[in-house]
Design a protein around this motif. Structure first.
Motif, PDB file in Angstrom:
ATOM      1  N   MET A   1     -76.663  74.877  14.623  1.00 26.37           N
ATOM      2  CA  MET A   1     -75.888  75.079  15.850  1.00 26.37           C
ATOM      3  C   MET A   1     -74.535  74.386  15.716  1.00 26.37           C
ATOM      4  O   MET A   1     -74.449  73.292  15.202  1.00 26.37           O
ATOM      5  N   ASN A   2     -73.525  75.057  16.202  1.00 25.64           N
ATOM      6  CA  ASN A   2     -72.198  74.453  16.241  1.00 25.64           C
ATOM      7  C   ASN A   2     -71.604  74.692  17.616  1.00 25.64           C
ATOM      8  O   ASN A   2     -71.315  75.819  17.981  1.00 25.64           O
ATOM      9  N   TYR A   3     -71.455  73.622  18.367  1.00 24.60           N
ATOM     10  CA  TYR A   3     -70.885  73.668  19.705  1.00 24.60           C
ATOM     11  C   TYR A   3     -69.376  73.535  19.548  1.00 24.60           C
ATOM     12  O   TYR A   3     -68.888  72.679  18.816  1.00 24.60           O
ATOM     13  N   ARG A   4     -68.617  74.373  20.245  1.00 28.28           N
ATOM     14  CA  ARG A   4     -67.172  74.408  20.084  1.00 28.28           C
ATOM     15  C   ARG A   4     -66.445  73.992  21.360  1.00 28.28           C
ATOM     16  O   ARG A   4     -66.714  74.552  22.423  1.00 28.28           O
ATOM     17  N   VAL A   5     -65.519  73.059  21.199  1.00 25.68           N
ATOM     18  CA  VAL A   5     -64.720  72.534  22.302  1.00 25.68           C
ATOM     19  C   VAL A   5     -63.250  72.781  21.985  1.00 25.68           C
ATOM     20  O   VAL A   5     -62.813  72.573  20.855  1.00 25.68           O
ATOM     21  N   CYS A   6     -62.499  73.216  22.987  1.00 24.97           N
ATOM     22  CA  CYS A   6     -61.042  73.357  22.827  1.00 24.97           C
ATOM     23  C   CYS A   6     -60.367  72.596  23.965  1.00 24.97           C
ATOM     24  O   CYS A   6     -60.703  72.780  25.135  1.00 24.97           O
ATOM     25  N   ASP A  29     -68.258  59.392  15.458  1.00 26.27           N
ATOM     26  CA  ASP A  29     -68.825  58.052  15.647  1.00 26.27           C
ATOM     27  C   ASP A  29     -70.166  58.089  16.369  1.00 26.27           C
ATOM     28  O   ASP A  29     -70.990  57.195  16.204  1.00 26.27           O
ATOM     29  N   HIS A  30     -70.374  59.113  17.178  1.00 25.93           N
ATOM     30  CA  HIS A  30     -71.626  59.278  17.927  1.00 25.93           C
ATOM     31  C   HIS A  30     -72.619  60.184  17.189  1.00 25.93           C
ATOM     32  O   HIS A  30     -73.616  60.604  17.771  1.00 25.93           O
ATOM     33  N   GLY A  31     -72.314  60.508  15.940  1.00 25.76           N
ATOM     34  CA  GLY A  31     -73.222  61.322  15.143  1.00 25.76           C
ATOM     35  C   GLY A  31     -73.185  62.802  15.453  1.00 25.76           C
ATOM     36  O   GLY A  31     -74.093  63.542  15.086  1.00 25.76           O
ATOM     37  N   LEU A  32     -72.129  63.248  16.118  1.00 23.68           N
ATOM     38  CA  LEU A  32     -72.016  64.659  16.501  1.00 23.68           C
ATOM     39  C   LEU A  32     -70.956  65.411  15.706  1.00 23.68           C
ATOM     40  O   LEU A  32     -70.652  66.564  16.007  1.00 23.68           O
ATOM     41  N   GLY A  33     -70.400  64.783  14.692  1.00 20.88           N
ATOM     42  CA  GLY A  33     -69.323  65.398  13.920  1.00 20.88           C
ATOM     43  C   GLY A  33     -69.719  66.695  13.239  1.00 20.88           C
ATOM     44  O   GLY A  33     -68.879  67.579  13.053  1.00 20.88           O
ATOM     45  N   ASP A  34     -70.990  66.819  12.879  1.00 18.84           N
ATOM     46  CA  ASP A  34     -71.457  68.048  12.224  1.00 18.84           C
ATOM     47  C   ASP A  34     -71.965  69.080  13.217  1.00 18.84           C
ATOM     48  O   ASP A  34     -72.292  70.194  12.827  1.00 18.84           O
ATOM     49  N   VAL A  35     -72.056  68.695  14.479  1.00 24.14           N
ATOM     50  CA  VAL A  35     -72.627  69.563  15.504  1.00 24.14           C
ATOM     51  C   VAL A  35     -71.545  70.164  16.404  1.00 24.14           C
ATOM     52  O   VAL A  35     -71.698  71.263  16.926  1.00 24.14           O
ATOM     53  N   LEU A 152     -72.593  65.191  25.596  1.00 23.68           N
ATOM     54  CA  LEU A 152     -73.052  66.124  24.577  1.00 23.68           C
ATOM     55  C   LEU A 152     -74.233  65.587  23.782  1.00 23.68           C
ATOM     56  O   LEU A 152     -75.127  66.343  23.408  1.00 23.68           O
ATOM     57  N   SER A 153     -74.265  64.288  23.543  1.00 20.32           N
ATOM     58  CA  SER A 153     -75.383  63.713  22.780  1.00 20.32           C
ATOM     59  C   SER A 153     -76.699  63.858  23.543  1.00 20.32           C
ATOM     60  O   SER A 153     -77.763  63.934  22.931  1.00 20.32           O
ATOM     61  N   GLU A 154     -76.621  63.936  24.855  1.00 21.35           N
ATOM     62  CA  GLU A 154     -77.823  64.114  25.684  1.00 21.35           C
ATOM     63  C   GLU A 154     -78.250  65.577  25.756  1.00 21.35           C
ATOM     64  O   GLU A 154     -79.366  65.882  26.146  1.00 21.35           O
ATOM     65  N   ARG A 155     -77.367  66.494  25.367  1.00 20.55           N
ATOM     66  CA  ARG A 155     -77.646  67.908  25.545  1.00 20.55           C
ATOM     67  C   ARG A 155     -77.749  68.720  24.248  1.00 20.55           C
ATOM     68  O   ARG A 155     -78.287  69.814  24.244  1.00 20.55           O
ATOM     69  N   LEU A 156     -77.205  68.176  23.177  1.00 24.69           N
ATOM     70  CA  LEU A 156     -77.200  68.919  21.915  1.00 24.69           C
ATOM     71  C   LEU A 156     -78.138  68.262  20.906  1.00 24.69           C
ATOM     72  O   LEU A 156     -78.277  67.045  20.896  1.00 24.69           O
ATOM     73  N   PRO A 157     -78.752  69.066  20.055  1.00 26.96           N
ATOM     74  CA  PRO A 157     -79.544  68.478  18.982  1.00 26.96           C
ATOM     75  C   PRO A 157     -78.619  67.763  18.005  1.00 26.96           C
ATOM     76  O   PRO A 157     -77.636  68.338  17.557  1.00 26.96           O
ATOM     77  N   GLY A 158     -78.851  66.489  17.732  1.00 23.18           N
ATOM     78  CA  GLY A 158     -77.934  65.707  16.932  1.00 23.18           C
ATOM     79  C   GLY A 158     -78.307  65.518  15.505  1.00 23.18           C
ATOM     80  O   GLY A 158     -79.108  65.942  14.848  1.00 23.18           O
TER      81      GLY A 158
END
Length: 158
Positions: A1-6, A29-35, A152-158
């Motif tokens: 999964m890749n969540y996209r923010v603009c 830093d929150h471990g979401l760089g690949d997500v 996002l860390s609470e809602r996305l698989p990390g």
């Protein structure tokens, strides 16, 4: 999964590129760089292809960030097909984005993710101001980036 923010401001040379750079690092830093993928754009297109404003780039560099590769782009309605969350810097850009957005698009103010910010809080445009305005923008962006990373860390698989 890749969540996209603009992240979107008016010309994509000050606020939104600063937010893009800060948000990218904060998410990593929150471990979401690949997500999560982060991008930025402007509602206006007159700066397309230009680098970040020198004062914005200097403020980032003074605080350990690198915005040197940024080139301004204009947000297009077609982008809603490939972006999950669009974050406006202020009410003017929020309204412009919502006019372009299809039903169900997630378009919000960036500072809505800062728990200390009042409802409807905006990131002011520092373009016509001095260094202090860019410092203020950086502080606001950093606070909102932390809040968004937590969200996002609470809602996305990390």
């Amino acid at each position: 999964m890749n969540y996209r923010v603009c992240v979107v401001c008016l010309g994509n040379i000050c606020r939104s590129p600063m937010a893009e750079v800060v948000l990218r690092r904060t998410l990593a830093d929150h471990g979401l760089g690949d997500v999560v993928t982060v991008d930025s754009a402007g509602t206006g297109g007159w700066h397309q292809g230009d680098p970040m404003d020198e004062r914005a780039a200097a403020m980032l560099a003074d605080n350990g960030y690198d915005g040197s590769s940024h080139r301004a782009r204009q947000f297009l309605a077609a982008w809603f097909e490939r972006v999950d969350l669009v974050l406006a810097m202020d009410g003017e850009n929020l309204r412009a984005l919502r006019r372009l957005a299809p039903a169900g698009a997630d378009v919000r103010l960036l500072r809505s993710f800062d728990p200390a910010a009042p409802a409807g809080a905006e990131v002011p445009d520092p373009y016509y101001g001095d260094r202090e305005g860019f410092a203020e923008v950086l502080e606001m962006v950093q606070a909102a980036a932390e809040g968004l990373a937590k969200h996002l860390s609470e809602r996305l698989p990390g």
